[in-house]
Design a protein around this motif. Structure first.
Motif, PDB file in Angstrom:
ATOM      1  N   LYS A 256       0.833  -1.208   0.000  1.00 52.05           N
ATOM      2  CA  LYS A 256       0.000   0.000   0.000  1.00 52.05           C
ATOM      3  C   LYS A 256       0.868   1.259   0.000  1.00 52.05           C
ATOM      4  CE  LYS A 256      -3.768   2.261   2.511  1.00 52.05           C
ATOM      5  NZ  LYS A 256      -4.661   2.198   3.719  1.00 52.05           N
ATOM      6  N   VAL A 257       1.983   1.194   0.717  1.00 53.84           N
ATOM      7  CA  VAL A 257       2.910   2.330   0.744  1.00 53.84           C
ATOM      8  C   VAL A 257       3.932   2.215  -0.383  1.00 53.84           C
ATOM      9  CG1 VAL A 257       4.636   3.568   2.119  1.00 53.84           C
ATOM     10  CG2 VAL A 257       2.615   2.601   3.229  1.00 53.84           C
ATOM     11  N   PRO A 260       2.825   3.176  -4.586  1.00 53.63           N
ATOM     12  CA  PRO A 260       2.877   4.572  -5.042  1.00 53.63           C
ATOM     13  C   PRO A 260       4.301   5.130  -5.121  1.00 53.63           C
ATOM     14  CG  PRO A 260       1.140   4.292  -3.415  1.00 53.63           C
ATOM     15  CD  PRO A 260       1.948   3.032  -3.412  1.00 53.63           C
ATOM     16  N   HIS A 264       6.090   6.377  -8.556  1.00 49.51           N
ATOM     17  CA  HIS A 264       6.769   7.668  -8.730  1.00 49.51           C
ATOM     18  C   HIS A 264       8.154   7.468  -9.323  1.00 49.51           C
ATOM     19  CE1 HIS A 264       9.948  10.186  -6.684  1.00 49.51           C
ATOM     20  NE2 HIS A 264       9.459  10.996  -7.578  1.00 49.51           N
ATOM     21  N   ARG A 395       6.536  10.539   2.040  1.00 48.47           N
ATOM     22  CA  ARG A 395       6.801   9.132   2.374  1.00 48.47           C
ATOM     23  C   ARG A 395       6.800   8.923   3.879  1.00 48.47           C
ATOM     24  NH1 ARG A 395      12.107   8.133  -1.451  1.00 48.47           N
ATOM     25  NH2 ARG A 395      11.047   8.161  -3.481  1.00 48.47           N
ATOM     26  N   GLN A 398       3.498   8.826   5.235  1.00 52.91           N
ATOM     27  CA  GLN A 398       2.705   7.785   4.580  1.00 52.91           C
ATOM     28  C   GLN A 398       1.577   8.366   3.727  1.00 52.91           C
ATOM     29  OE1 GLN A 398       1.732   4.412   7.173  1.00 52.91           O
ATOM     30  NE2 GLN A 398       3.448   4.949   8.501  1.00 52.91           N
ATOM     31  N   ASP A 399       1.776   9.555   3.223  1.00 56.22           N
ATOM     32  CA  ASP A 399       0.817  10.185   2.317  1.00 56.22           C
ATOM     33  C   ASP A 399       1.342  10.007   0.895  1.00 56.22           C
ATOM     34  OD1 ASP A 399      -1.287  11.734   1.310  1.00 56.22           O
ATOM     35  OD2 ASP A 399      -0.103  13.575   1.461  1.00 56.22           O
ATOM     36  N   VAL A 400       1.262   8.784   0.387  1.00 52.30           N
ATOM     37  CA  VAL A 400       1.913   8.469  -0.881  1.00 52.30           C
ATOM     38  C   VAL A 400       0.928   8.174  -2.013  1.00 52.30           C
ATOM     39  CG1 VAL A 400       4.067   7.653   0.142  1.00 52.30           C
ATOM     40  CG2 VAL A 400       2.164   6.065  -0.134  1.00 52.30           C
ATOM     41  N   LYS A 401      -0.327   7.901  -1.674  1.00 48.94           N
ATOM     42  CA  LYS A 401      -1.288   7.556  -2.719  1.00 48.94           C
ATOM     43  C   LYS A 401      -1.451   8.683  -3.727  1.00 48.94           C
ATOM     44  CE  LYS A 401      -5.874   5.512  -3.297  1.00 48.94           C
ATOM     45  NZ  LYS A 401      -7.122   5.076  -2.604  1.00 48.94           N
ATOM     46  N   VAL A 402      -1.416   9.921  -3.232  1.00 50.24           N
ATOM     47  CA  VAL A 402      -1.588  11.089  -4.091  1.00 50.24           C
ATOM     48  C   VAL A 402      -0.403  11.294  -5.037  1.00 50.24           C
ATOM     49  CG1 VAL A 402      -0.517  12.780  -2.542  1.00 50.24           C
ATOM     50  CG2 VAL A 402      -2.393  13.492  -4.039  1.00 50.24           C
ATOM     51  N   MET A 404       0.762   9.267  -7.166  1.00 50.30           N
ATOM     52  CA  MET A 404       0.544   8.641  -8.471  1.00 50.30           C
ATOM     53  C   MET A 404      -0.021   9.621  -9.499  1.00 50.30           C
ATOM     54  SD  MET A 404      -0.650   4.869  -7.125  1.00 50.30           S
ATOM     55  CE  MET A 404      -0.471   4.011  -8.675  1.00 50.30           C
TER      56      MET A 404
END
Length: 465
Positions: A256-257, A260, A264, A395, A398-402, A404
Motif C-alpha cells: 500500500k505504501v 505509489p 513515482h 513518504r 505515509q501520504d503516498v497515494k496522491v 501517483m
C-alpha cells in the motif's frame, strides 16, 4: 544568523542521519563517474563505448529503480512502529518484506532477460530519425554490458530490503560501509577489466559491467552477514520466513505504501529513459553527452536524496510518536539544506561547463554538446530539490497515494511531450530534452509542496484539537 540559530538543532538532527547516507551517495556518484570516465577514456575520440554504456544503463535502470522503489515502502512503516516500540509488528514487516522483495527480485530478473529483444528494435527505430550510422555499433556493444547487469538485480533487492529496514530504525551507517567498500572494489575492477590490467584482456564497456556485477554481489553479502550476525537485530530476524510469520495483511500494508513510491520512481525513471532513447536520434556524440549530463545530475540529486532519506526517517518517527509540534521546522530545515547544496552546485556547473566534460572524453563534439546541456541542467536544480524533499516528507507521513496522479501528470502529460516538442519540432535537440525536465520537475515541485503544506496544517490542527 537568526535563521541558523532557529534551525540549528534540526540541521544537526537531520545531518546525523544524513551524513552516512551522504557518504554512501558520494561513493555511488564516484563509481558512476568512474565508470563513465574510464569507459569514455577507453574509447578516446570514439564515443561508441560510452554511448553503449548509456544506452544499456537507461533500459536496465527503469526496471531496476521500479523494483528497488518498492523496498522504500518499508522505511516509513518500520519507522512509525519502531517509534511506538511495537517490536512484533516491526519483525513481521521485515520478515514479510523479505519474502515479497525476494520474489520481486526474481521477477525483475526475468523481465530484464525478456527485455533484451528491445535493443535491436530501438536501434532500427532511431537510426531512421537522423542517426549517424553508429547506433548499430552502440547496440552491439551495449548488449553484453546489459547482460552482466541483469544478474545484479536479485542481490540488490536483498541488500535494499535490509537497507530500508535499517533506515526505519534509524541506522544509516551499515549501508554506508557496504556501499563504500563495494564501490572501491568496483573502481579497482574497472581499471583491471576495462583497460586489461593484471593479466586480463581489455574488455571496454563489458569490463565495466563485470565490475558492477561483482561489487553488487559483494555489497549484498556484506550486508546479509552483518545483519544476521548482529545481536541487536536478532529480535527481528528470529524465525525468518517461517510459515507462521507469513501474514498477507503485512504484505498488503507494505504494498500500500510501496506501490505509489515505486510508481513515482518508475515515472521519473521513464522520463529520463525516454529522453535517453530520443537522444539516439542525434547520434553517438549526443548520447555520450547525455550520459555525462546524467552523471552530473546525479551528482546533485544523490546528496538531496541523502537529506531526503533522513527526512523520511525523522518524519516517520514524528508520525509514530504523534509529536507534530516539531514537524514544520524539521521540514523547513530539510528544504533549506537541500536548496543550499543544489544552488551551489548549479553555479559550479555553469562556471566549469567546458572543463567538466573533458574529465570523461576527448571528443570535441561531445564536449560542446555537454557544455550547452550543463547550463540547462543547472536551471532545474531548485525544482528538482523541492520535489525530491517534498516527496521524502510525504513518504515519512505515509501520504503516498496522491503521488501517483501528481507524477503521472508531471512526467507523462507534461515532461515527455514538452521534451519531444522542444527537441524535434523546435529544433533544440539535446537541450530541448533537458528543457522538458525543467518544465516537468517544476510542475511536480509546485504540486508536492502544496500537499506537504496541507499535511503540516492538518496534523498540527489534530494536536490542537
Amino acid at each position: 544568523m537568526r535563521l541558523f540559530s532557529t534551525y540549528r538543532s534540526f540541521y544537526k538532527e537531520n545531518l546525523q542521519l544524513a551524513f552516512p547516507v551522504i557518504l554512501s551517495q558520494i561513493g555511488q556518484i564516484t563509481v558512476q563517474m568512474a565508470d563513465t570516465a574510464m569507459v569514455g577514456n577507453y574509447g578516446g575520440d570514439d564515443p561508441t563505448p560510452l554511448a553503449a554504456v548509456s544506452f544499456a544503463t537507461n533500459l536496465f535502470y527503469i526496471i531496476f529503480i521500479t523494483s528497488l522503489g518498492l523496498t522504500f515502502g518499508l522505511t516509513p512503516l518500520v519507522g512509525e512502529r519502531f517509534a511506538q516500540k511495537r517490536d512484533r509488528h516491526v519483525r513481521e514487516l521485515l520478515q514479510n518484506g523479505f519474502l515479497l522483495y525476494s520474489l520481486i527480485g526474481v521477477m525483475a530478473t526475468l523481465v530484464l532477460i525478456a527485455s533484451r529483444g528491445v535493443f535491436p528494435i530501438m536501434a532500427s527505430l532511431m537510426m531512421g530519425d537522423g542517426g549517424d550510422g553508429s547506433i548499430s555499433g552502440v547496440v552491439d556493444m551495449a548488449l553484453p554490458y546489459y547482460d552482466t547487469l541483469i544478474w545484479s538485480m536479485f542481490p540488490v533487492m536483498i541488500w535494499g530490503t535490509i537497507k530500508q529496514f535499517l533506515e526505519g530504525v534509524g541506522n544509516t551507517r551499515v549501508a554506508m560501509v557496504t556501499i563504500i567498500v563495494a564501490n572501491t572494489v568496483n573502481i579497482l575492477l574497472n581499471w583491471v577489466f576495462i583497460f586489461g590490467k593484471c593479466g586480463f584482456e581489455p574488455m571496454g564497456a563489458l569490463g565495466a559491467g563485470y565490475a558492477t556485477l561483482i561489487s553488487r554481489i559483494l555489497q549484498c553479502l556484506m550486508m546479509v552477514i552483518y545483519f544476521f550476525r548482529a545481536k541487536r537485530f536478532r529480535i527481528y530476524t528470529e524465525g525468518l520466513l517461517k510459515r507462521s510469520m507469513i501474514k498477507f495483511r503485512r504484505i498488503a500494508e507494505i504494498l500500500k505504501v510501496g506501490i505509489p513510491i515505486s510508481f513515482h520512481m518508475f515515472m521519473e525513471a521513464s522520463a529520463f529513459v525516454v529522453a535517453g532513447i530520443m537522444v539516439l536520434a542525434f547520434g553517438a556524440a549526443s548520447v555520450s553527452a547525455y550520459q555525462i549530463g546524467v552523471n552530473m545530475m546525479n551528482l546533485t540529486f544523490m546528496i538531496v536524496i541523502a537529506i531526503g532519506s533522513s527526512t523520511t526517517i525523522l518524519c516517520s518517527h514524528i508520525y509514530g510518536n504523534r509529536d507534530f509540534s516539531r514537524l514544520r521546522r524539521t521540514v523547513y530545515a530539510a528544504y533549506q539544506m537541500g536548496l543550499l547544496w543544489n544552488i551551489s552546485v548549479a553555479t559550479l556547473f555553469v562556471a566549469f561547463r567546458y572543463q567538466i566534460p573533458t574529465l570523461f572524453t576527448t571528443n570535441v563534439q561531445t564536449i560542446e554538446i555537454t557544455a550547452d546541456m550543463l547550463i540547462f541542467i543547472s536551471l532545474f536544480q531548485v525544482s528538482d530539490c523541492l520535489q525530491a524533499i517534498s516527496i521524502s516528507i510525504m513518504r515519512g507521513l505515509q501520504d503516498v497515494k496522491v503521488l501517483m496522479p501528481i507524477v503521472f501528470v508531471s512526467y507523462v502529460v507534461i515532461n515527455i511531450p514538452v521534451a519531444y516538442l522542444l527537441a524535434f519540432v523546435c529544433g533544440f535537440k539535446t537541450n530541448g530534452l533537458i528543457m522538458g525536465f525543467i518544465v516537468g520537475l517544476s510542475c511536480c515541485a509546485v504540486m508536492t509542496i502544496r500537499r506537504v503544506r496541507k499535511n503540516i496544517k492538518r496534523l498540527e490542527m489534530s494536536v490542537e484539537n
